[in-house]
Design a protein around this motif. Structure first.
Motif, PDB file in Angstrom:
ATOM      1  N   ALA A 173       0.837  -1.209   0.000  1.00 60.59           N
ATOM      2  CA  ALA A 173       0.000   0.000   0.000  1.00 60.59           C
ATOM      3  C   ALA A 173       0.868   1.254   0.000  1.00 60.59           C
ATOM      4  CB  ALA A 173      -0.933  -0.004   1.212  1.00 60.59           C
ATOM      5  N   ASN A 174       1.913   1.259   0.822  1.00 63.42           N
ATOM      6  CA  ASN A 174       2.763   2.439   0.897  1.00 63.42           C
ATOM      7  C   ASN A 174       3.659   2.582  -0.323  1.00 63.42           C
ATOM      8  OD1 ASN A 174       2.740   4.225   3.477  1.00 63.42           O
ATOM      9  ND2 ASN A 174       2.123   2.159   4.082  1.00 63.42           N
ATOM     10  N   GLY A 175       4.020   1.445  -0.929  1.00 64.40           N
ATOM     11  CA  GLY A 175       4.747   1.528  -2.192  1.00 64.40           C
ATOM     12  C   GLY A 175       3.901   2.220  -3.246  1.00 64.40           C
ATOM     13  N   LEU A 176       2.603   1.901  -3.260  1.00 62.69           N
ATOM     14  CA  LEU A 176       1.690   2.557  -4.201  1.00 62.69           C
ATOM     15  C   LEU A 176       1.549   4.044  -3.873  1.00 62.69           C
ATOM     16  CD1 LEU A 176      -1.056  -0.221  -4.375  1.00 62.69           C
ATOM     17  CD2 LEU A 176       0.454   0.476  -6.252  1.00 62.69           C
ATOM     18  N   LEU A 177       1.457   4.363  -2.587  1.00 62.94           N
ATOM     19  CA  LEU A 177       1.342   5.774  -2.195  1.00 62.94           C
ATOM     20  C   LEU A 177       2.620   6.551  -2.530  1.00 62.94           C
ATOM     21  CD1 LEU A 177      -0.457   5.188   1.219  1.00 62.94           C
ATOM     22  CD2 LEU A 177      -1.428   6.322  -0.790  1.00 62.94           C
ATOM     23  N   GLY A 178       3.765   5.906  -2.330  1.00 58.50           N
ATOM     24  CA  GLY A 178       5.035   6.534  -2.726  1.00 58.50           C
ATOM     25  C   GLY A 178       5.057   6.777  -4.227  1.00 58.50           C
ATOM     26  N   GLY A 179       4.531   5.797  -4.973  1.00 65.78           N
ATOM     27  CA  GLY A 179       4.453   5.955  -6.419  1.00 65.78           C
ATOM     28  C   GLY A 179       3.561   7.123  -6.815  1.00 65.78           C
ATOM     29  N   ALA A 180       2.480   7.332  -6.064  1.00 65.91           N
ATOM     30  CA  ALA A 180       1.587   8.466  -6.363  1.00 65.91           C
ATOM     31  C   ALA A 180       2.337   9.789  -6.200  1.00 65.91           C
ATOM     32  CB  ALA A 180       0.359   8.419  -5.454  1.00 65.91           C
ATOM     33  N   VAL A 181       3.182   9.867  -5.159  1.00 63.60           N
ATOM     34  CA  VAL A 181       3.998  11.075  -4.964  1.00 63.60           C
ATOM     35  C   VAL A 181       4.979  11.220  -6.123  1.00 63.60           C
ATOM     36  CG1 VAL A 181       5.699  12.195  -3.464  1.00 63.60           C
ATOM     37  CG2 VAL A 181       3.749  11.008  -2.462  1.00 63.60           C
ATOM     38  N   ALA A 182       5.611  10.098  -6.519  1.00 67.41           N
ATOM     39  CA  ALA A 182       6.562  10.130  -7.631  1.00 67.41           C
ATOM     40  C   ALA A 182       5.870  10.626  -8.904  1.00 67.41           C
ATOM     41  CB  ALA A 182       7.152   8.737  -7.853  1.00 67.41           C
ATOM     42  N   ARG A 183       4.614  10.222  -9.100  1.00 66.15           N
ATOM     43  CA  ARG A 183       3.867  10.664 -10.272  1.00 66.15           C
ATOM     44  C   ARG A 183       3.602  12.177 -10.204  1.00 66.15           C
ATOM     45  NH1 ARG A 183       1.183   8.237 -14.215  1.00 66.15           N
ATOM     46  NH2 ARG A 183       1.485   6.198 -13.246  1.00 66.15           N
ATOM     47  N   ALA A 184       3.242  12.642  -9.015  1.00 70.71           N
ATOM     48  CA  ALA A 184       2.960  14.079  -8.844  1.00 70.71           C
ATOM     49  C   ALA A 184       4.191  14.920  -9.198  1.00 70.71           C
ATOM     50  CB  ALA A 184       2.510  14.356  -7.412  1.00 70.71           C
ATOM     51  N   TYR A 185       5.384  14.378  -8.934  1.00 65.81           N
ATOM     52  CA  TYR A 185       6.620  15.111  -9.230  1.00 65.81           C
ATOM     53  C   TYR A 185       7.199  14.725 -10.589  1.00 65.81           C
ATOM     54  CZ  TYR A 185       6.790  17.101  -4.554  1.00 65.81           C
ATOM     55  OH  TYR A 185       6.517  17.819  -3.416  1.00 65.81           O
ATOM     56  N   ARG A 186       6.454  13.923 -11.370  1.00 64.47           N
ATOM     57  CA  ARG A 186       6.889  13.487 -12.689  1.00 64.47           C
ATOM     58  C   ARG A 186       8.267  12.833 -12.678  1.00 64.47           C
ATOM     59  NH1 ARG A 186       3.839  15.782 -16.639  1.00 64.47           N
ATOM     60  NH2 ARG A 186       2.264  17.258 -15.914  1.00 64.47           N
ATOM     61  N   PHE A 187       8.515  11.989 -11.670  1.00 60.68           N
ATOM     62  CA  PHE A 187       9.781  11.272 -11.607  1.00 60.68           C
ATOM     63  C   PHE A 187       9.824  10.194 -12.686  1.00 60.68           C
ATOM     64  CE2 PHE A 187      10.481  12.061  -6.777  1.00 60.68           C
ATOM     65  CZ  PHE A 187      10.843  13.359  -7.072  1.00 60.68           C
ATOM     66  N   ASP A 188      11.032   9.664 -12.936  1.00 59.84           N
ATOM     67  CA  ASP A 188      11.158   8.524 -13.838  1.00 59.84           C
ATOM     68  C   ASP A 188      11.078   7.221 -13.032  1.00 59.84           C
ATOM     69  OD1 ASP A 188      13.557   8.159 -12.584  1.00 59.84           O
ATOM     70  OD2 ASP A 188      14.686   9.196 -14.118  1.00 59.84           O
ATOM     71  N   ALA A 189      11.311   6.085 -13.704  1.00 60.29           N
ATOM     72  CA  ALA A 189      11.152   4.781 -13.052  1.00 60.29           C
ATOM     73  C   ALA A 189      12.003   4.659 -11.786  1.00 60.29           C
ATOM     74  CB  ALA A 189      11.513   3.661 -14.045  1.00 60.29           C
TER      75      ALA A 189
END
Lengths: 199, 199, 199
Positions: free
Chosen positions: C20-36
């Motif tokens: 769940a937290n990996g997914l939430l971390g990914g949501a933050v990464a998406r908000a900042y337009r990070f790469d893989a």
């Protein structure tokens, strides 16, 4: 290569990387107009941060950054050089980039092989390898309240560290740690220079 | 001074520093309008962060911040006081600055002597001493996404911590740890107050 | 509940929380337009950061995040899912919130009980419990140069983690660790959902 003491070989590339990253940390300190203390801190964190993260995570007694004075001296001398000299020349920049890329491969490999030595599995070994290579830069960016470059703008270093760590893991499994080290250093430097030329 | 138990002596100055820094962390929490949890976290990090960094780096089993309840209680009580009271008086401010400066000397000295006790070399001992003294403040600033003050605006604390750590290292080598402690505390407080008056 | 192996029970809720937290971390990464790489790093830090902080502070040999491959795989798979899929549906969001709240209770309880197992006192046990629950989120926010949400905007998680940790501490003292775990998970999820509905 069997006649070369692996740990001596490791240490030389390692310390070169520490010096290169100490200089790069100093460049960041200059950009933020820090004083001597700020140069020293950023130099130490950039040069030694990855290895300290690795040793703390591996619970390896003292971080080697504390026990082998070459590391701390290297980072401090590099910070002092960055503080006293203006390292802006074209060739200085190129040399720094090369030394930094050599360090990425070296640190990815040492992180991986040290994790293997304490019995960790493949995923953990490779993660520690990558963290060793990019951890100092992440800590440096966090300390100047910047989003770490490796997360978005500069995927390069993390990606090549990943490749280096995997090479090292595979070759170390075949009992060829020195070849793993060499492969990781050569691949990371080669891919890094290629990417820079293309980018 | 031989009749005073050194560890009791260390603990008293230590805990005073924890309380002072808990209050200072609370002041930062107030500036950012944090809630009670934010006060507690910044108080704990400011008061105990340096010592935890030291103990993690020295691989010393549990951080003393976790095993001796006086530390955690001190930081929490200070956070609660900072949350409940407005500590804005002139004399309160002066007392806080004094307690903070005493803590810089105390922490620089304890960090140095604990590193010496586990057999680290001079550079590493002094680095750990400085990190113990300024680490809590660095962590606190990182947690509010600020560039740590010690890197540029406030070289004062890092520089006096460096002097205190060196004094402690030298005197501890001559088997005078309690004198080193005293010298570090007196020098750091004296230089700090002098620099504040001049600045 | 005595027929269920506690450590198996712990692990299942733990790994769900990591995902769940990996997914939430990914949501933050998406908000900042990070790469893989940024997705992977934020996913790992969000999912495993709290447990790593706990294990490093407890000096527990290797962090369990490194030795049990389920954790690292869980965080990486979640990061990959967050990178590849757009997880924006209403029900996906609700499920994520539920899994995250279950994890808060689970992590607060495991942090507390592991601290108790190594002999720490009540204050330290509860602090480690809370840090285990909210440490990953704090690290994630620090890595994107943001003031951690738990300090001010979202007191919710820290407060419910505190309640869960205290429950666990009390029940574990009465030799009922599994009931403590259950109570902490149920309370944290219940209070968290209630607060969300009201807020």
């Amino acid at each position: 290569m069997s006649s070369i003491d692996p740990s001596a070989f490791f240490n030389v590339v390692d310390v070169t990387g520490v010096v290169a990253n100490g200089l790069l940390g100093g460049a960041v300190a200059r950009a933020y107009r820090f004083d001597a203390v700020g140069f020293a801190m950023l130099g130490i964190v950039s040069g030694l941060g990855g290895g300290v993260i690795r040793d703390v995570l591996l619970g390896n007694g003292f971080p080697v950054a504390l026990t082998n004075p070459a590391y701390l001296s290297g980072a401090l001398i590099a910070s002092a050089a960055a503080y006293l000299l203006v390292l802006g020349g074209k060739w200085t920049g190129r040399l720094l980039i090369l030394a930094d890329l050599l360090a990425v491969g070296c640190w990815a490999a040492t992180g991986t092989v040290k994790s293997l030595a304490v019995g960790l599995g493949p995923l953990a070994c490779v993660l520690i390898g990558v963290l060793t290579a990019i951890g100092g830069g992440i800590l440096r960016d966090v300390l100047v309240a910047k989003i770490p470059a490796v997360f978005g703008d500069g995927p390069l270093y993390a990606t090549i560290a990943l490749i280096g760590a995997i090479e090292m893991f595979v070759l170390a499994r075949f009992d060829l740690p020195n070849w793993g080290m060499t492969a990781s250093i050569v691949t990371c430097a080669g891919l890094g220079l290629l990417a820079r030329r293309r980018g």
